[in-house]
Design an enzyme around this catalytic site. Structure first.
Site, short mmCIF file in Angstrom:
data_model
loop_
_atom_site.label_atom_id
_atom_site.label_comp_id
_atom_site.label_asym_id
_atom_site.label_seq_id
_atom_site.Cartn_x
_atom_site.Cartn_y
_atom_site.Cartn_z
N HIS A 126 0.82 -1.22 0.00
CA HIS A 126 0.00 0.00 0.00
C HIS A 126 0.86 1.28 0.00
O HIS A 126 0.32 2.37 -0.18
CB HIS A 126 -0.92 0.04 1.22
CG HIS A 126 -1.97 -1.03 1.21
ND1 HIS A 126 -2.85 -1.21 0.17
CD2 HIS A 126 -2.29 -1.99 2.13
CE1 HIS A 126 -3.66 -2.22 0.44
NE2 HIS A 126 -3.33 -2.72 1.62
N ASP A 135 -2.64 -10.59 -2.38
CA ASP A 135 -3.24 -10.06 -1.16
C ASP A 135 -4.70 -9.68 -1.43
O ASP A 135 -5.05 -9.24 -2.54
CB ASP A 135 -2.45 -8.82 -0.71
CG ASP A 135 -2.81 -8.36 0.69
OD1 ASP A 135 -2.05 -8.64 1.62
OD2 ASP A 135 -3.87 -7.70 0.84
N HIS A 179 -6.36 -7.18 -0.50
CA HIS A 179 -6.52 -5.76 -0.75
C HIS A 179 -5.62 -5.33 -1.92
O HIS A 179 -4.50 -5.79 -2.05
CB HIS A 179 -6.15 -4.94 0.49
CG HIS A 179 -6.95 -5.33 1.69
ND1 HIS A 179 -6.51 -6.28 2.60
CD2 HIS A 179 -8.16 -4.92 2.12
CE1 HIS A 179 -7.42 -6.42 3.55
NE2 HIS A 179 -8.43 -5.62 3.28
N ASP A 221 -4.67 -12.90 3.28
CA ASP A 221 -5.92 -12.42 3.86
C ASP A 221 -7.14 -12.68 2.98
O ASP A 221 -8.24 -12.22 3.29
CB ASP A 221 -5.83 -10.93 4.23
CG ASP A 221 -5.14 -10.09 3.18
OD1 ASP A 221 -4.76 -10.62 2.13
OD2 ASP A 221 -4.97 -8.88 3.42
#
Length: 343
Positions: free
Chosen positions: A160, A196, A198, A285
């Site tokens: 991120h 991931d 996200h 995740d």
């Protein structure tokens, strides 16, 4: 598989994050690494390498120097300016129309260089950030020297983080730093596959206008999932990078069927690109019981992910990202790596 790990991350702990209407202990915590190491040992993945200390030259190839200096000094500045110990976080975030060049105030720096409340700073945060870089670059060097595969077991995660913004538990974009290091040491083309849950908004932003690094991400739809404002399918790159950014967003609640189809598309795109090396932003995740996601993958599905990646038959560097169902995290990561190795 060569695994690189160090204990320097442990001081990055004890902070809290805002979850809707309450403060909660950070989901991103040292115990995540303990579970992974324990399970890797059980599966026979025991070739652990100590990270080599690197200077910041490779980091500066990806991140703004002022931003990196902010990460290094923010906590002591916070204590000196506020008199408050514990953890530092912003309460104002820079928006359109605001100046994006902070002065000497640590509050202004936090506002300028972070985009959410999930990147607190404690006394040990910079040590952890720096060692995550060292872990990743050590693993990168092993692959560059001829190793078939390596796993950078690093924390905090990185995907991120963009050139000058921290967010989503991420401060330095470890995978992006490694990708640039491969380029700087002779790789003509590098691919990054981000599994991931996200979207890796930071990685996308760093390479969005470049054709030499292909970014492929499978993630929750930004219409309903963090980071909300990036990760749409129509974001395909810009300028020379047009066509080299591939987003494969999926709706909440999906299991292996739709996920496997998206993974096959991503793998095919990477195969067509013919990179010299593959990086995998390895988040776990997407697991069904993860507290901050809404996919429904089983632990066994991570083995399928590893097997699909192995089908590319490319030198591969895995870089640790998210995954916060701590009890199952080690199993999920070990399944991905053993699936890769046994394919």
């Amino acid at each position: 598989m060569k695994i690189v790990y160090g204990d320097g991350h442990r001081g990055h702990a004890g902070a809290e994050e805002l979850m809707y209407n309450r403060m909660v202990p950070m989901f991103e915590k040292p115990e995540r690494m303990d579970q992974i190491l324990r399970q890797l040992g059980r599966t026979g993945l025991t070739e652990i390498h100590v990270p080599t200390v690197h200077d910041l030259a490779a980091v500066h190839r990806v991140h703004d120097r002022r931003y990196v200096r902010f990460l290094e000094t923010v906590y002591p500045r916070w204590v000196a300016e506020t008199g408050i110990e514990g953890f530092a976080t912003a309460y104002v975030f820079g928006m359109r129309g605001m100046r994006q060049t902070p002065g000497d105030s640590v509050q202004a720096m936090l506002s300028c260089y972070t985009f959410d409340v999930c990147v607190p700073f404690v006394a040990g945060t910079w040590t952890a950030i720096k060692e995550a870089v060292d872990v990743t670059l050590t693993a990168q060097a092993l692959v560059a020297a001829g190793a078939h595969s390596a796993f950078a077991l690093c924390r905090p995660p990185g995907h991120h983080a963009s050139q000058d913004l921290a967010g989503g538990y991420c401060y330095i974009n470890n995978a992006a730093v490694a990708a640039q290091a491969f380029r700087d040491h002779g790789a003509a083309r590098v691919a990054i596959l981000d599994v991931d849950y996200h979207h890796g908004n930071g990685t996308q932003r760093i390479f969005y206008e470049r054709p030499d690094v292909l970014y492929v991400s499978i993630h929750g739809r930004p219409e309903e999932e963090y980071p909300f404002l990036m990760g749409f399918a129509d974001e395909t790159g810009a300028g020379a990078g047009e066509g080299f950014n591939v987003n494969l967003p999926l709706p909440k609640g999906i299991g292996w069927g739709p996920y496997g189809e998206a993974l096959a598309l991503g793998v095919a795109r990477i195969n067509a690109y013919r990179p010299d090396v593959l990086l995998v932003s390895l988040g776990a995740d997407a697991y069904k019981d993860d507290p901050v996601s809404a996919f429904r993958l089983e632990s066994s599905d991570f083995g399928r992910i590893g097997k699909a990646i192995a089908g590319l038959r490319m030198p591969t560097l895995f870089v640790m990202e998210g995954g916060y169902a701590v009890e199952a995290l080690g199993i999920n990561i070990a399944n991905a790596l053993t699936g890769f190795l046994e394919a």
